[in-house]
Motif scaffolding. Structure first.
Motif, PDB file in Angstrom:
ATOM      1  N   PRO A 238       0.842  -1.205   0.000  1.00 56.24           N
ATOM      2  CA  PRO A 238       0.000   0.000   0.000  1.00 56.24           C
ATOM      3  C   PRO A 238       0.873   1.249   0.000  1.00 56.24           C
ATOM      4  O   PRO A 238       1.827   1.358   0.781  1.00 56.24           O
ATOM      5  CB  PRO A 238      -0.802  -0.128   1.305  1.00 56.24           C
ATOM      6  N   ILE A 239       0.563   2.190  -0.882  1.00 54.16           N
ATOM      7  CA  ILE A 239       1.449   3.348  -1.006  1.00 54.16           C
ATOM      8  C   ILE A 239       1.407   4.240   0.231  1.00 54.16           C
ATOM      9  O   ILE A 239       2.287   5.090   0.411  1.00 54.16           O
ATOM     10  CB  ILE A 239       1.138   4.168  -2.269  1.00 54.16           C
ATOM     11  N   ILE A 240       0.425   4.048   1.104  1.00 59.72           N
ATOM     12  CA  ILE A 240       0.395   4.832   2.336  1.00 59.72           C
ATOM     13  C   ILE A 240       1.596   4.516   3.220  1.00 59.72           C
ATOM     14  O   ILE A 240       1.953   5.298   4.108  1.00 59.72           O
ATOM     15  CB  ILE A 240      -0.924   4.594   3.107  1.00 59.72           C
ATOM     16  N   ARG A 241       2.266   3.359   2.962  1.00 60.67           N
ATOM     17  CA  ARG A 241       3.460   2.999   3.723  1.00 60.67           C
ATOM     18  C   ARG A 241       4.741   3.530   3.084  1.00 60.67           C
ATOM     19  O   ARG A 241       5.809   3.443   3.680  1.00 60.67           O
ATOM     20  CB  ARG A 241       3.567   1.478   3.854  1.00 60.67           C
ATOM     21  N   HIS A 242       4.655   4.079   1.880  1.00 61.71           N
ATOM     22  CA  HIS A 242       5.844   4.606   1.215  1.00 61.71           C
ATOM     23  C   HIS A 242       6.267   5.906   1.894  1.00 61.71           C
ATOM     24  O   HIS A 242       5.430   6.788   2.150  1.00 61.71           O
ATOM     25  CB  HIS A 242       5.564   4.871  -0.271  1.00 61.71           C
ATOM     26  N   PRO A 243       7.545   6.089   2.189  1.00 60.64           N
ATOM     27  CA  PRO A 243       7.990   7.269   2.943  1.00 60.64           C
ATOM     28  C   PRO A 243       7.570   8.599   2.330  1.00 60.64           C
ATOM     29  O   PRO A 243       7.126   9.497   3.052  1.00 60.64           O
ATOM     30  CB  PRO A 243       9.512   7.112   2.968  1.00 60.64           C
ATOM     31  N   ASP A 244       7.683   8.752   1.009  1.00 60.85           N
ATOM     32  CA  ASP A 244       7.347  10.048   0.431  1.00 60.85           C
ATOM     33  C   ASP A 244       5.850  10.300   0.444  1.00 60.85           C
ATOM     34  O   ASP A 244       5.398  11.435   0.673  1.00 60.85           O
ATOM     35  CB  ASP A 244       7.887  10.167  -0.995  1.00 60.85           C
ATOM     36  N   VAL A 245       5.062   9.270   0.201  1.00 60.86           N
ATOM     37  CA  VAL A 245       3.614   9.436   0.292  1.00 60.86           C
ATOM     38  C   VAL A 245       3.226   9.757   1.729  1.00 60.86           C
ATOM     39  O   VAL A 245       2.376  10.631   1.985  1.00 60.86           O
ATOM     40  CB  VAL A 245       2.882   8.170  -0.194  1.00 60.86           C
ATOM     41  N   ARG A 246       3.858   9.085   2.662  1.00 63.19           N
ATOM     42  CA  ARG A 246       3.558   9.345   4.071  1.00 63.19           C
ATOM     43  C   ARG A 246       3.935  10.789   4.435  1.00 63.19           C
ATOM     44  O   ARG A 246       3.243  11.443   5.204  1.00 63.19           O
ATOM     45  CB  ARG A 246       4.317   8.365   4.955  1.00 63.19           C
ATOM     46  N   ARG A 247       5.040  11.284   3.858  1.00 63.31           N
ATOM     47  CA  ARG A 247       5.433  12.680   4.077  1.00 63.31           C
ATOM     48  C   ARG A 247       4.336  13.617   3.580  1.00 63.31           C
ATOM     49  O   ARG A 247       3.954  14.569   4.278  1.00 63.31           O
ATOM     50  CB  ARG A 247       6.743  12.976   3.338  1.00 63.31           C
ATOM     51  N   MET A 248       3.831  13.363   2.384  1.00 61.78           N
ATOM     52  CA  MET A 248       2.801  14.237   1.821  1.00 61.78           C
ATOM     53  C   MET A 248       1.533  14.242   2.684  1.00 61.78           C
ATOM     54  O   MET A 248       0.952  15.296   2.963  1.00 61.78           O
ATOM     55  CB  MET A 248       2.475  13.818   0.390  1.00 61.78           C
ATOM     56  N   LEU A 249       1.119  13.065   3.104  1.00 62.56           N
ATOM     57  CA  LEU A 249      -0.096  12.963   3.911  1.00 62.56           C
ATOM     58  C   LEU A 249       0.091  13.586   5.292  1.00 62.56           C
ATOM     59  O   LEU A 249      -0.783  14.299   5.802  1.00 62.56           O
ATOM     60  CB  LEU A 249      -0.523  11.507   4.040  1.00 62.56           C
ATOM     61  N   ALA A 250       1.246  13.327   5.907  1.00 66.11           N
ATOM     62  CA  ALA A 250       1.485  13.837   7.257  1.00 66.11           C
ATOM     63  C   ALA A 250       1.605  15.357   7.274  1.00 66.11           C
ATOM     64  O   ALA A 250       1.031  16.024   8.150  1.00 66.11           O
ATOM     65  CB  ALA A 250       2.751  13.200   7.832  1.00 66.11           C
ATOM     66  N   THR A 251       2.365  15.910   6.334  1.00 71.01           N
ATOM     67  CA  THR A 251       2.500  17.371   6.318  1.00 71.01           C
ATOM     68  C   THR A 251       1.174  18.033   5.975  1.00 71.01           C
ATOM     69  O   THR A 251       0.858  19.109   6.505  1.00 71.01           O
ATOM     70  CB  THR A 251       3.593  17.816   5.328  1.00 71.01           C
ATOM     71  N   SER A 252       0.380  17.419   5.114  1.00 65.25           N
ATOM     72  CA  SER A 252      -0.933  17.975   4.792  1.00 65.25           C
ATOM     73  C   SER A 252      -1.834  17.986   6.028  1.00 65.25           C
ATOM     74  O   SER A 252      -2.519  18.981   6.308  1.00 65.25           O
ATOM     75  CB  SER A 252      -1.591  17.166   3.663  1.00 65.25           C
ATOM     76  N   ARG A 253      -1.827  16.881   6.779  1.00 62.22           N
ATOM     77  CA  ARG A 253      -2.657  16.828   7.987  1.00 62.22           C
ATOM     78  C   ARG A 253      -2.195  17.858   9.003  1.00 62.22           C
ATOM     79  O   ARG A 253      -3.011  18.524   9.659  1.00 62.22           O
ATOM     80  CB  ARG A 253      -2.618  15.413   8.570  1.00 62.22           C
ATOM     81  N   ALA A 254      -0.882  18.037   9.129  1.00 64.34           N
ATOM     82  CA  ALA A 254      -0.352  19.033  10.060  1.00 64.34           C
ATOM     83  C   ALA A 254      -0.719  20.448   9.618  1.00 64.34           C
ATOM     84  O   ALA A 254      -1.040  21.311  10.446  1.00 64.34           O
ATOM     85  CB  ALA A 254       1.163  18.893  10.172  1.00 64.34           C
ATOM     86  N   GLU A 255      -0.659  20.708   8.326  1.00 63.20           N
ATOM     87  CA  GLU A 255      -1.030  22.022   7.798  1.00 63.20           C
ATOM     88  C   GLU A 255      -2.503  22.334   8.075  1.00 63.20           C
ATOM     89  O   GLU A 255      -2.857  23.453   8.458  1.00 63.20           O
ATOM     90  CB  GLU A 255      -0.776  22.063   6.293  1.00 63.20           C
TER      91      GLU A 255
END
Length: 563
Positions: A324-341
């Protein structure tokens, strides 16, 4: 994936981050008890999720249209709007004297976020009506209030704002629309307005236009502008829609997004109008409406970010590419920073709304100054975050994000206008470093004191995060003092990065507060370590001044090289 209203997240920020409970301790908002707030947010969440969100895609695929001069709204909009109006949601923060609920603006903005996430094109209709309600409450005559406010609050009638003309966008004072006094005490309005959101509607029985125009003896510029109520149908003696007024929709704009929201070119051809406020003082009344709308637009940015991220996260959990791409580091970066924003931008908007409410409840100047300072930040930062997160959501989808059938591209197209209308984000930034620093920096420094105090308090439990937030706030304080020592053109050259830096520092402050109040420490760490550091580059740009920009002549900007 269908949108699901984030009631728990919004409730947490209200309760723990922006000190919403203090409102219930005031006489004005004593009814905003925890039980009432929970019930309202829960029901609004259901409305947004179950009733409004299902019409969003239809609004994009089947835009509003003109048929023989009559507006036809997108499929399902009428039913969704009726549910919103009949639930009393439009008048949530309005004066109970005229049919409103009298609840805090912060609660209203929380509800607006959920409905804007569900369908931005539809939510624009009640948002403009709410702004008109506020303008009439503050500046309308008793006769106008008693006639219009009950119908606007109930959703029976809707409201618009008519400022922009082909040659007068940001320069409102250049308008050419004329007003003539009539013998019966009314006025005749003649001119053309453009970019009028929901300038016509088949969702309500009457469309009430607030129109800026100039009387023959009005001074040049904004000082000579008056504001008029110009309804589509002239109310009869019983207060019902009567004869059609002398106005019409010339055309609808074909836009990048928000297709379900009709953006009208309006023609006023000697239309009958009533003065709102005093003659030649129209900008004061219109700014009451605009300030409410500016915070509302910042909330729209957060709303579109939330909806886009929900879809991106669901897609990432389902899409398999070497797992699952949600486990890929760069995808996780995009999702995490978006949630933080989103967390930070939502907190800034709701903190602004609470300041507005406390100003009204206490009449204390400090609260009013705080609300005024936060308004351009909330508008600009909320919409910038909306655009960034929606763009990131497309990226998470990869090639499928560029395919319209997935629906995620609609969020990027829809949110893009939010950084433009109700005053571009560049104008918000200039307002911040101009009018909002005109107090010598008092309001800015008060906010920074709060950030510094919060960092000191968090030192024991979150030392590393607290240190970074404290250092950022202290650096921002120095940069603010530097700007105060400069003239306006120098400030304006760095206004946008300065607003961005202030926003990032405030966002870090609210994340740090969450980390010490039962919120997510990992999410706070994402923000403080990955997003906050950008403030340094922002401040470097803010302090760069004007010389390098002025050194480039127009030919260089056009890409023409010297021989």
């Amino acid at each position: 994936m269908a949108y699901h209203a984030p009631v728990a997240q919004i409730t947490y920020i209200l309760d723990q981050i922006v000190d919403f409970p203090q409102l219930a301790a005031t006489d004005r908002f004593a009814e905003a008890t925890p039980e009432t707030v929970t019930a309202i947010l829960t029901e609004a969440g259901k409305l947004a999720t179950d009733v409004i969100a299902p019409v969003n895609r239809a609004g994009d695929l089947h835009p509003a249209r003109l048929e023989n001069g009559a507006l036809r709204s997108s499929p399902g909009f009428a039913e969704a709007f009726r549910a919103l109006a009949e639930g009393g949601w439009i008048g949530l923060a309005a004066d109970p004297e005229h049919g409103g609920m009298g609840l805090p603006q912060a609660l209203n903005m929380a509800v607006n976020e959920m409905t804007a996430s569900a369908c931005l094109a539809l939510q624009l209709n009640p948002l403009l009506t709410q702004g008109q309600i506020e303008a009439l409450e503050h500046h309308g005559s008793d006769a106008l209030k008693s006639l219009y406010l009950p119908k606007l609050n109930s959703g029976e009638w809707s409201g618009t704002m008519n400022l922009t003309e082909p040659g007068a966008g940001s320069d409102v004072g250049a308008l050419t629309t004329k007003a003539q006094r009539a013998d019966d005490g009314t006025y005749r309005i003649t001119g053309q307005k453009i970019f009028i959101t929901w300038g016509d509607s088949d969702l309500s029985a009457n469309v009430c236009h607030l129109v800026l125009a100039r009387l023959p003896d009005g001074a040049a510029g904004t000082r000579g502008i008056s504001l008029f109520m110009v309804p589509k149908f002239i109310p009869d003696d019983a207060g019902n829609p009567g004869q059609p007024n002398d106005l019409r929709v010339v055309s609808l704009e074909h836009k990048l997004g928000i297709h379900g929201s009709p953006t009208c070119v309006m023609s006023f051809e000697g239309a009958k109008g009533w003065i709102v406020g005093a003659e030649h003082k129209g900008m004061a009344a219109m700014f009451t409406m605009m300030n409410c709308a500016r915070l509302g637009v910042g909330v729209q940015g957060v709303a579109q970010a939330e909806a886009a991220l929900q879809q991106a996260t669901a897609y990432a959990a389902e899409r398999v590419q070497m797992g699952p791409i949600i486990r890929h580091p760069d995808v996780r970066r995009m999702l995490a920073t978006s949630r933080a924003e989103i967390f930070a931008a939502r907190a800034i908007c709701l903190a602004c709304a609470v300041a507005i409410d406390m100003s009204r409840a206490t009449a204390e100047a400090d609260w009013a100054a705080r609300a005024a300072f936060l308004t351009p930040i909330a508008k600009a930062h909320g919409t910038d975050v909306g655009t960034r997160v929606a763009d990131t959501a497309v990226q998470v989808h990869g090639g499928m994000g560029y395919i319209e059938e997935t629906g995620v591209a609609q969020y990027l197209r829809d949110v893009r206008i939010t950084s433009i209308y109700e005053g571009t984000n560049g104008i918000q930034a200039m307002d911040l470093v101009g009018r909002k620093l005109a107090d010598g920096g008092t309001a800015a420094m008060a906010l920074l004191d709060e950030v510094l105090d919060g960092a000191k308090s968090a030192q024991a439990s979150q030392p590393e995060l607290a240190h970074d937030v404290w250092q950022a706030a202290e650096t921002l304080r120095e940069a603010t003092q530097d700007l105060l020592d400069r003239d306006l053109p120098e400030r304006f050259a760095g206004a946008v990065p300065y607003l961005a830096a202030f926003s990032r520092v405030l966002g870090a402050h609210y994340h740090l507060r969450a980390a010490t109040r039962g919120g997510s420490v990992p999410l706070a760490r994402v923000y403080v370590t990955r997003i906050l550091p950008q403030y340094a580059g922002d401040l470097a740009a803010a302090r760069a001044g004007l010389d390098d920009l002025e050194a480039l002549d127009d030919a260089a900007l056009l890409g023409q090289m010297a021989g």
